[in-house]
Scaffold this active site. Structure first.
Site, short mmCIF file in Angstrom:
data_model
loop_
_atom_site.label_atom_id
_atom_site.label_comp_id
_atom_site.label_asym_id
_atom_site.label_seq_id
_atom_site.Cartn_x
_atom_site.Cartn_y
_atom_site.Cartn_z
N LYS A 1 0.83 -1.21 0.00
CA LYS A 1 0.00 0.00 0.00
C LYS A 1 0.87 1.26 0.00
O LYS A 1 0.70 2.16 -0.83
CB LYS A 1 -0.91 0.01 1.24
N ARG B 1 -10.46 0.05 8.38
CA ARG B 1 -10.06 -1.35 8.57
C ARG B 1 -11.10 -2.15 9.32
O ARG B 1 -10.86 -3.28 9.73
CB ARG B 1 -8.76 -1.42 9.37
N ARG C 1 10.69 -0.96 11.36
CA ARG C 1 9.53 -0.71 12.21
C ARG C 1 9.47 -1.71 13.37
O ARG C 1 9.81 -2.88 13.18
CB ARG C 1 8.25 -0.84 11.37
N ARG D 1 -0.84 -9.40 12.84
CA ARG D 1 -1.47 -8.35 12.01
C ARG D 1 -2.31 -8.98 10.90
O ARG D 1 -3.39 -8.50 10.55
CB ARG D 1 -0.39 -7.44 11.42
P1 AP5 Z 1 4.75 -1.48 1.89
O1 AP5 Z 1 4.45 -0.66 0.72
O2 AP5 Z 1 5.44 -0.82 3.06
O3 AP5 Z 1 3.45 -2.28 2.38
P2 AP5 Z 1 2.16 -1.80 3.16
O4 AP5 Z 1 0.99 -2.49 2.58
O5 AP5 Z 1 2.12 -0.31 3.25
O6 AP5 Z 1 2.48 -2.47 4.56
P3 AP5 Z 1 2.23 -2.03 6.04
O7 AP5 Z 1 2.97 -3.02 6.88
O8 AP5 Z 1 2.56 -0.58 6.26
O9 AP5 Z 1 0.75 -2.26 6.23
P4 AP5 Z 1 0.04 -2.49 7.55
O10 AP5 Z 1 -1.34 -2.38 7.14
O11 AP5 Z 1 0.40 -3.72 8.29
O12 AP5 Z 1 0.65 -1.35 8.50
P5 AP5 Z 1 0.17 0.10 8.89
O13 AP5 Z 1 1.35 0.94 9.05
O14 AP5 Z 1 -0.90 0.56 8.00
O15 AP5 Z 1 5.64 -2.71 1.39
C1 AP5 Z 1 6.16 -3.67 2.29
C2 AP5 Z 1 7.56 -4.11 1.82
O16 AP5 Z 1 7.44 -4.80 0.57
C3 AP5 Z 1 8.54 -2.95 1.55
O17 AP5 Z 1 9.81 -3.33 1.95
C4 AP5 Z 1 8.47 -2.73 0.02
O18 AP5 Z 1 9.70 -2.22 -0.48
C5 AP5 Z 1 8.18 -4.14 -0.47
N1 AP5 Z 1 7.33 -4.12 -1.66
C6 AP5 Z 1 6.23 -3.38 -1.89
N2 AP5 Z 1 5.68 -3.67 -3.08
C7 AP5 Z 1 6.46 -4.66 -3.62
C8 AP5 Z 1 6.41 -5.39 -4.84
N3 AP5 Z 1 5.42 -5.20 -5.73
N4 AP5 Z 1 7.36 -6.33 -5.08
C9 AP5 Z 1 8.35 -6.57 -4.15
N5 AP5 Z 1 8.46 -5.89 -2.97
C10 AP5 Z 1 7.52 -4.95 -2.71
O19 AP5 Z 1 -0.48 -0.20 10.31
C11 AP5 Z 1 0.33 -0.57 11.41
C12 AP5 Z 1 -0.55 -0.79 12.62
O20 AP5 Z 1 -1.22 0.42 12.97
C13 AP5 Z 1 -1.66 -1.83 12.48
O21 AP5 Z 1 -1.19 -3.13 12.73
C14 AP5 Z 1 -2.66 -1.34 13.55
O22 AP5 Z 1 -2.24 -1.74 14.84
C15 AP5 Z 1 -2.54 0.15 13.43
N6 AP5 Z 1 -3.51 0.69 12.48
C16 AP5 Z 1 -3.25 1.14 11.21
N7 AP5 Z 1 -4.39 1.54 10.60
C17 AP5 Z 1 -5.38 1.36 11.51
C18 AP5 Z 1 -6.78 1.55 11.47
N8 AP5 Z 1 -7.40 2.01 10.37
N9 AP5 Z 1 -7.49 1.24 12.56
C19 AP5 Z 1 -6.90 0.78 13.68
N10 AP5 Z 1 -5.57 0.54 13.79
C20 AP5 Z 1 -4.82 0.83 12.71
#
Ligand code: AP5
Length: 304
Positions: A95, A171, A235, A246
């Site tokens: 994402k 979410r 992270r 997660r």
């Molecule tokens: P990346 O682009 O960083 O992936 P992402 O989908 O953004 O992953 P996140 O881990 O940030 O998502 P998440 O939903 O778990 O975490 P968030 O911060 O939102 O890519 C990942 C890796 O893959 C990178 O190294 C990249 O280089 C590589 N990559 C990307 N695309 C690729 C490709 N096509 N090919 C190869 N490699 C690739 O949330 C964290 C926490 O916050 C949650 O667990 C929760 O506790 C809380 N939280 C967040 N949102 C909410 C909400 N709405 N409500 C309540 N709690 C929330």
């Protein structure tokens, strides 16, 4: 299945650049995982009941595919309504990576719930302290913290004027409902689909540049220079153990969220290289924007 000349079984290997895409998009209304681009166009025509707003069916997304991926979209004289997009997917589905590429080209304001929460943690606020307890367990942070935080960011003038790209939010059904009640209705809901073993590998190899905010992967998207490599951080929730928690939370909630956006959902193959993932998204956004610009042009012509 071969995508961009690469077999899925070899997808964990780094690929030479550039990758040339094979566009394949699916809509949420079908039980088939892969639909034709035409059915995507049919799906997107539900964005509005106004016949002037439906996507033209005599064109295929193949034309969009031929567009150079790096041009910048320039606003027309009759500025259409800015785009409002949601992007969703499992942890590490890409994402944040796609948001970088989308904002670079379309100028939307990237609003990431995870980034907003990490900023609260970094600031040492009470909300940040409470949020971290949930994030460490891979659980959703309570609505009383997240809903207000996202609402306030979406109401800021840059989001209102340039359009927004909401990442990782909503979410849960309660968040989606709250957003709707507040009047935030997206034009498109993008769902990135990636197999689970790939997700774990992506999480463990992810690194962040604290200076630029750019996302790297030690294998798939390594830092450009030694200087950047030396300052990369990881992270606190990017361990194999925590990503499994997660993922469980994601699976518990995803269907309920999808049910709110069925008519505007587009499913994207997220396991191909990031440029090819973007090509799929870009085709959909370009089509949506073009249709919107045509509509605003026809409204202007009618006024004259
Ligand atoms: P990346 O682009 O960083 O992936 P992402 O989908 O953004 O992953 P996140 O881990 O940030 O998502 P998440 O939903 O778990 O975490 P968030 O911060 O939102 O890519 C990942 C890796 O893959 C990178 O190294 C990249 O280089 C590589 N990559 C990307 N695309 C690729 C490709 N096509 N090919 C190869 N490699 C690739 O949330 C964290 C926490 O916050 C949650 O667990 C929760 O506790 C809380 N939280 C967040 N949102 C909410 C909400 N709405 N409500 C309540 N709690 C929330």
């Amino acid at each position: 299945m071969a995508v961009c000349g690469v077999n899925f079984s070899t997808i964990t290997q780094p690929r030479p650049q550039p990758c040339y895409p094979s566009l394949s998009l699916s809509s949420s209304s079908s039980s088939s995982p892969l639909n034709s681009p035409k059915s995507l166009i049919s799906q997107l025509s539900f964005v509005s009941n106004n016949p002037n707003l439906s996507l033209r069916r005599d064109r295929t997304l193949a034309r969009s595919r031929l567009r150079a991926p790096n041009f910048k979209v320039i606003a027309s004289a009759n500025k259409p309504e800015p785009l409002k997009i949601m992007i969703s997917g499992a942890p590490a589905s890409g994402k944040g990576t796609q948001c970088e590429l989308i904002t670079q080209k379309y100028g939307l304001v990237h609003v990431s719930a995870g980034d907003l929460l990490r900023a609260e943690i970094a600031a040492g606020s009470e909300n940040g302290r409470r949020a971290k307890e949930f994030m460490e367990k891979g659980k959703l942070v309570p609505d009383e913290i997240v809903v207000t935080m996202v609402k306030e960011r979406l109401l800021q003038s840059d989001s209102q004027e340039n359009g927004w790209l909401l990442d990782g939010y909503p979410r849960s059904l309660s968040q989606a409902t709250a957003l709707k009640e507040l009047g935030f209705e997206p034009d498109l809901f993008i769902l990135l689909e990636v197999p689970e073993d790939t997700l774990v590998e992506r999480v463990v190899g992810r690194r962040l540049d604290p200076v630029t905010g750019k996302i790297y992967h030690l294998k798939y998207s390594p830092p450009e220079t030694e200087e950047i490599a030396a300052r990369l951080t990881q992270r606190f929730d990017d361990t194999e153990e925590k990503v499994k928690l997660r993922l469980r939370t994601h699976h518990q909630n995803v269907e309920a969220v999808l049910s709110m956006y069925t008519d505007i959902t587009v499913k994207i193959h997220g396991s191909v290289c990031k440029e090819d993932v973007f090509t799929q998204i870009d085709a959909v956004l370009a089509e949506l924007l073009e249709q919107r610009q045509a509509t605003s042009g026809s409204f202007a012509a009618k006024k004259m």
